[in-house]
Scaffold this active site. Structure first.
Site, mmCIF file in Angstrom:
data_model
loop_
_atom_site.group_PDB
_atom_site.id
_atom_site.type_symbol
_atom_site.label_atom_id
_atom_site.label_comp_id
_atom_site.label_asym_id
_atom_site.label_seq_id
_atom_site.Cartn_x
_atom_site.Cartn_y
_atom_site.Cartn_z
ATOM 1 N N GLY A 48 -18.892 7.477 -1.621
ATOM 2 C CA GLY A 48 -17.912 7.683 -2.684
ATOM 3 C C GLY A 48 -18.065 6.608 -3.729
ATOM 4 O O GLY A 48 -19.166 6.089 -3.970
ATOM 5 N N GLY B 157 -20.641 6.953 4.011
ATOM 6 C CA GLY B 157 -19.704 7.256 2.918
ATOM 7 C C GLY B 157 -20.283 6.865 1.581
ATOM 8 O O GLY B 157 -20.580 5.701 1.323
ATOM 9 N N VAL C 216 -17.250 3.500 -3.775
ATOM 10 C CA VAL C 216 -17.789 2.224 -3.286
ATOM 11 C C VAL C 216 -19.207 2.416 -2.736
ATOM 12 O O VAL C 216 -20.142 1.697 -3.113
ATOM 13 C CB VAL C 216 -16.869 1.625 -2.195
ATOM 14 C CG1 VAL C 216 -17.492 0.357 -1.611
ATOM 15 C CG2 VAL C 216 -15.490 1.327 -2.777
ATOM 16 N N LYS D 189 0.861 -1.191 0.000
ATOM 17 C CA LYS D 189 0.000 0.000 0.000
ATOM 18 C C LYS D 189 0.890 1.231 0.000
ATOM 19 O O LYS D 189 1.983 1.217 0.563
ATOM 20 C CB LYS D 189 -0.875 0.010 1.254
ATOM 21 C CG LYS D 189 -2.116 0.866 1.143
ATOM 22 C CD LYS D 189 -3.279 0.124 0.527
ATOM 23 C CE LYS D 189 -4.484 1.011 0.373
ATOM 24 N NZ LYS D 189 -5.667 0.276 -0.077
#
Ligand code: NAI
Length: 349
Positions: free
Chosen positions: A180, A178, A182, A78
């Site tokens: 966004g 959230g 996804v 990552k």
């Protein structure tokens, strides 16, 4: 770094500083036992360098476990870029990040994560071939978020069947934190299955969109975690299920797309003690990396990729059943399974 609580025998952790562009970034490679370390790049405004490093360490380990369980032939890595990045510096920062990725000669393959857009990745791709999640060839590739949402949705179906005894999602109440890439795609998929949604986002325009398109009810960013719902689907950032939230939440299932949802061991214990079903985040949010790795390795069979994503459902069921049978938290069961796959790869190598 070796004393950082998130350090877990990582193979390599690199810090990059590019004075000309202003790039400051960490790339953490947790494991390459299963293949090149695959995992997205996050751009975030961290409190300090230590917080950014901890995030890179935690997220890269999660990628190793995610890839191992999803059968993705990649290790875990990552990248985090320390924000903020002013608009006028953005192109330069991502070009410099591409050069940083390139310097690792393919041991790390980057992709999109929070705060990074497909346009940013195009700039990365101008400096390195070790990037995925941008090009659609024969229907395979591009933005992974809709594929992540598909996997989260089948994971939610499995968790609803396990915990609520529901054979579908019709009328099941899901709180999404959230909206966004996804979260919004997940809202669409859940709405199509008849779920009733309550949603929150920092951006009012996204809430409006989910309300207009999917008949969702709006909630405040604080309220959403304890909303009156059957399932809480965290799809923003990690660490949001604290012990306090675990004790106060009303949903009896946690199943969402965000990485590292459970803040710490105490929060995990509180969920377990309350009998709240937790669909391990890296198990159900693997759809994106399944697509990204397929694109990277040149796959052309979209149907096969969708089948692999849909296998997240039965895998989630197996983990939840094992957790119930053995009286073990589901996150611990998933970690054990992933470690077994990684250990097997090291023995085979
Ligand atoms: P995104 O950046 O597109 O969306 C995140 C959304 O969460 C934004 O709309 C933001 O306003 C909102 N948000 C942030 N803090 C919030 C808060 N406190 N309350 C309510 N809303 C808040 O990110 P994306 O791609 O949708 O990713 C979401 C999560 O899923 C992240 O944790 C990411 O690591 C994880 N994930 C994403 C994958 C992907 O394919 N994009 C793959 C696997 C995991």
């Amino acid at each position: 770094m070796f004393d950082n609580p998130a350090f877990d025998g990582h193979e390599r952790v690199l810090a990059f500083n590019d004075a000309a562009s202003g790039l400051r970034a960490f790339i953490a490679i947790h494991s390459t036992a299963l293949g090149p370390a695959g995992g997205g790049c996050r751009l975030w405004r961290y409190a300090d360098g230590e917080a950014a490093l901890s995030d890179a360490l935690r997220l890269s380990r999660g990628m190793s476990y995610k890839n191992a369980l999803a059968g993705v032939p990649m290790g875990g890595g990552k990248a985090v870029i320390l924000g903020p990045v002013p608009d006028e510096r953005r192109a330069g920062v991502f070009a410099a990040f591409g050069r940083a990725v390139d310097s690792l000669s393919g041991t790390y393959v980057t992709a999109e994560d929070v705060g990074v857009s497909p346009a940013d990745l195009e700039r990365v791709a101008a400096s390195t071939p070790y990037v995925s999640g941008i090009v659609v060839r024969n229907g395979v590739g591009g933005n992974p978020a809709p594929f992540t949402a598909r996997g989260v949705c089948v994971g939610i179906e499995a968790a609803a069947s396990f915990a609520l005894g529901r054979s579908g999602l019709d009328g099941v109440r899901v709180a999404i934190q959230g909206l966004g890439g996804v979260g919004m795609n997940l809202a669409g998929a859940l709405h199509a299955r008849g779920a009733a949604l309550v949603v929150a986002d920092l951006a009012p325009v996204r809430i409006e969109e989910a309300c207009d398109r999917y008949g969702a009810a709006p909630a405040g960013v604080e309220e959403i975690l304890t909303a009156d719902a059957d399932i809480l689907a965290p799809c923003a950032l990690g660490g949001i299920i604290t012990e306090d939230v675990a004790r106060r939440m009303r949903a009896t299932v946690v199943a969402g797309g965000a990485n590292n949802q459970i803040a710490d061991a105490a929060a995990g214990r509180a969920l377990f003690e309350r009998g709240i079903t937790y669909a391990p985040d890296y198990v159900i949010n693997a759809g994106g990396i399944i697509l990204v790795s397929a694109e990277y390795f040149g796959a052309t069979d979209l149907g096969g990729i969708e089948d692999r994503i849909d296998a997240i459902g039965p895998r989630t069921s197996r983990i939840l059943e094992t957790a119930r049978m053995t009286g073990t938290p589901s996150g611990v069961v998933a970690d054990q399974m992933a470690r077994e796959v990684l250990a097997g790869a090291r023995v085979d190598a």
